[in-house]
Write an enzyme that holds these catalytic residues in place. Structure first.
Site, PDB file in Angstrom:
ATOM      1  N   SER A 329       0.789  -1.232   0.000  1.00 15.79           N
ATOM      2  CA  SER A 329       0.000   0.000   0.000  1.00 15.79           C
ATOM      3  C   SER A 329       0.821   1.281   0.000  1.00 15.79           C
ATOM      4  O   SER A 329       0.256   2.366  -0.152  1.00 15.79           O
ATOM      5  CB  SER A 329      -0.940   0.002   1.209  1.00 15.79           C
ATOM      6  OG  SER A 329      -1.913  -1.013   1.079  1.00 15.79           O
ATOM      7  N   VAL A 330       2.130   1.174   0.169  1.00 13.27           N
ATOM      8  CA  VAL A 330       2.980   2.363   0.007  1.00 13.27           C
ATOM      9  C   VAL A 330       2.750   2.983  -1.366  1.00 13.27           C
ATOM     10  O   VAL A 330       2.806   4.215  -1.530  1.00 13.27           O
ATOM     11  CB  VAL A 330       4.464   1.990   0.218  1.00 13.27           C
ATOM     12  CG1 VAL A 330       5.374   3.095  -0.291  1.00 13.27           C
ATOM     13  CG2 VAL A 330       4.742   1.722   1.698  1.00 13.27           C
TER      14      VAL A 330
END
Length: 620
Positions: A329-330
């Site tokens: 999710s970065v």
């Protein structure tokens, strides 16, 4: 005859004594006579040696004149001799000063200069951190040689040398001493103590030769950046290899961008987290958000560059630049920034995320589903995969590819190392790839690439090129404008929102305005993904109202613990690590904690809460 003459002369009677102060006037010039009458006296008939009569007073006057002349002559000679000696010693002293201090470039250096690294002609320049702390240096050493033809007793010699050189066996030394060649090298790079002990043995045929050895005072703290050399001081890794010609041809040290204090703290936090979660590895980067200077870059496990031969392949592997990973999710940082900058969405827009997205045999779900309509800030704050996919599909695959390329995520990181990996891209890049890449699956990049891309997002939108060399701020080239200043400001608010109220709350370092995004991604295995093998990461920056530093931390295969309630995600593993790190490095880097941190997101919080309440009422 001479003896008889002396005897005969001495037998003659001595002349009568002359009263003191009486002189013979007839023997003096008339101008020396006083005006008054003086008594006269006849002189003796003959002198002591039988010669003609002489005036004793005249002899006294002549004797005094001769003595004075002799004394004057002796005094003059002594003065001349003293002056000569003074001049000679002055010339000798001046020459010594000239040789020892004033001509260091032409003669042997003085003791004072020999203590300076600049004066030591080691043939390879030092490597230092941004504050001048030595990371690599070359020191003179001694190598041990032998002339077997001059060694009288090889057996005894081998035993004696093995006793003072524990690394050598008697059998090995006997074989070397018995080969009959003219010269053989027995050992390289003796310590001063070992050289002293060998010299004490006084063995004929044993010699020392001046040598050089590369030393790394920081040990296992910086090997993946600094690198190492072989026994001939040839660079074989890291900066030592990339700048091998520069280091060989310069007497000036090579100054890196690293701050050894920050490097130490980052390594310490990563190591503690690895141990806590029984991870197999970790990596981290601290970068200046404006200049791209890397203040710290750590890859664990590490190794001692002076013992590189005993290091494992895993320890020598640089996870920060050579390792590529799906970051999870970065990547929503980049997807959201693209959608906002391209005008696909605004902060007031949102998507219905109640239904999973199905594409062929794939189903995209949220890890913690909210089952309602979410605004763009909520999608980012709650890390909704479904909402992120909706945004990227509205933007399109070409827009995604162009944006990621401008951030430097589709090509190797342009850093001054040879250990740099090529990102792993999908081929072909299909629609499903566009969807999964939007939330960090299907595209593998290095931690350094993520850090530089985040710096571009938060610094006002200017492209950042990572560098390991210290930069002069006044000469930094202007980077390309990747996103607008408005989009950069909105992304800083969203990233702060994640840490203040979202999945990154454990990264909140009080007073330092940390913002960022958590990431959790299963590791690829075969044609799918491993169920219990993941990468937990956090990418952030501080202070978010005017970001100065970017921090990225990644832990490889962390295991859940009782304290984390069975979770091993980025929010439980990497986010706390970054929070502790910021609290420690912030003061060192001149960032003071403040109490007005959330002013920048107060209005956004109000908007998010009011919209969420309105949507919930509308759905009832």
């Amino acid at each position: 005859m001479i003896r008889r003459f002396i005897s005969k002369t001495l037998r003659q009677p001595l002349p009568p004594a002359t009263p003191a102060g009486e002189i013979y006037l007839r023997d003096l010039p008339s101008r020396d006579l006083p005006s008054r009458d003086l008594p006269r006296r006849d002189p003796p008939r003959r002198d002591l040696m039988g010669g003609r009569p002489a005036a004793l007073g005249l002899a006294t006057v002549r004797l005094e004149g001769t003595l004075k002349q002799a004394l004057d002559t002796g005094r003059t000679r002594l003065l001349v001799a003293a002056m000569s000696f003074t001049l000679a010693f002055s010339l000798i002293g001046w020459r010594l000063v000239d040789l020892g201090l004033m001509s260091a470039g032409q003669h042997e250096p003085s003791l004072a200069r020999s203590l300076s690294s600049d004066a030591l002609e080691t043939g390879r320049a030092d490597i230092i951190d941004r504050n001048g702390i030595v990371l690599a240096t070359t020191m003179p050493t001694a190598s041990l040689y032998a002339n077997p033809q001059q060694v009288r007793d090889p057996e005894t010699t081998a035993e004696q040398l093995a006793a003072v050189l524990p690394g050598l066996s008697p059998a090995h030394l006997r074989a070397r001493l018995a080969n009959g060649r003219g010269w053989v090298r027995l050992e390289r790079n003796l310590t001063p103590r070992q050289q002293y002990e060998v010299n004490r043995l006084g063995i004929p045929g044993i010699y020392f030769q001046r040598d050089q050895r590369r030393f790394y005072p920081q040990g296992a703290l910086t090997p993946h950046v600094v690198g190492f050399t072989d026994v001939d001081n040839q660079g074989l890794g890291g900066i030592e290899q990339s700048f091998d010609d520069v280091l060989r041809g310069s007497a000036q040290p090579l100054r890196l961008s690293l701050d050894l204090r920050v490097q130490h703290l980052l390594a310490s936090e990563l190591a503690d987290t690895m141990q806590t979660f029984s991870a197999v590895g970790a990596a981290g980067v601290v970068m200046d958000a404006r200049s791209g200077e890397v203040l710290a870059m750590v890859s664990l496990p590490s190794y001692d560059p002076e013992q590189v031969g005993t290091a494992s392949e895993d320890a020598r592997f640089n996870r920060a630049t050579l390792g590529t990973y799906e970051m999870g999710s970065v990547f929503k940082i980049f997807t959201t920034a693209m959608a906002l900058d391209n005008g696909v969405v605004t902060l007031n827009d949102g998507y219905d995320v109640r239904e999973p997205i199905r594409v062929s045999r794939f189903t995209i779900r949220d890890f913690h589903p909210k089952n309602r309509w979410l605004s763009v800030p909520e999608i980012f704050m709650y890390s909704s995969n479904i909402g992120t996919v909706h945004m990227v599909m509205d933007a399109g695959t070409p827009a995604q590819q162009a944006f990621l390329k401008n951030l430097g995520l589709l090509q190797p990181a342009g850093v001054e190392l040879r250990e740099v990996a090529q990102p792993q891209l999908p081929a072909p890049w299909r629609e499903i790839n566009t969807m999964t890449i939007s939330y960090g699956h299907g595209l593998a990049v290095s931690p350094l690439q993520v850090a530089s891309a985040v710096a571009t997002i938060v610094n006002g939108g200017t492209a950042v090129r990572p560098t390991l060399l210290r930069q002069d701020p006044s000469t930094l080239p202007a980077g390309a404008q990747v996103i607008s200043a408005k989009t950069s400001d909105e992304m800083r608010q969203l990233m702060r929102l994640v840490v203040a109220k979202g999945t990154g709350r454990k990264a909140d370092a009080e007073g330092f305005l940390v913002g960022g995004k958590t990431g959790t991604a299963d590791k690829p295995k075969g044609r799918g993904y491993a169920r219990n093998s993941r990468i937990a990461s956090f990418a952030g920056a501080f202070p978010m109202d005017d970001p100065r530093y970017v921090v990225f931390a990644m832990v490889d295969e962390p295991k859940p613990t009782k304290e984390t309630y069975g979770y091993a995600t980025g929010g439980w593993v990497a986010a706390p690590l970054v929070g502790r790190l910021v609290e420690r490095i912030g003061p060192l880097l001149g960032v003071a904690p403040r109490q007005d941190g959330d002013v920048m997101i107060e209005q956004m919080l109000v908007d998010v809460e009011s919209r969420a309440e309105g949507r919930q009422l509308a759905s009832n």
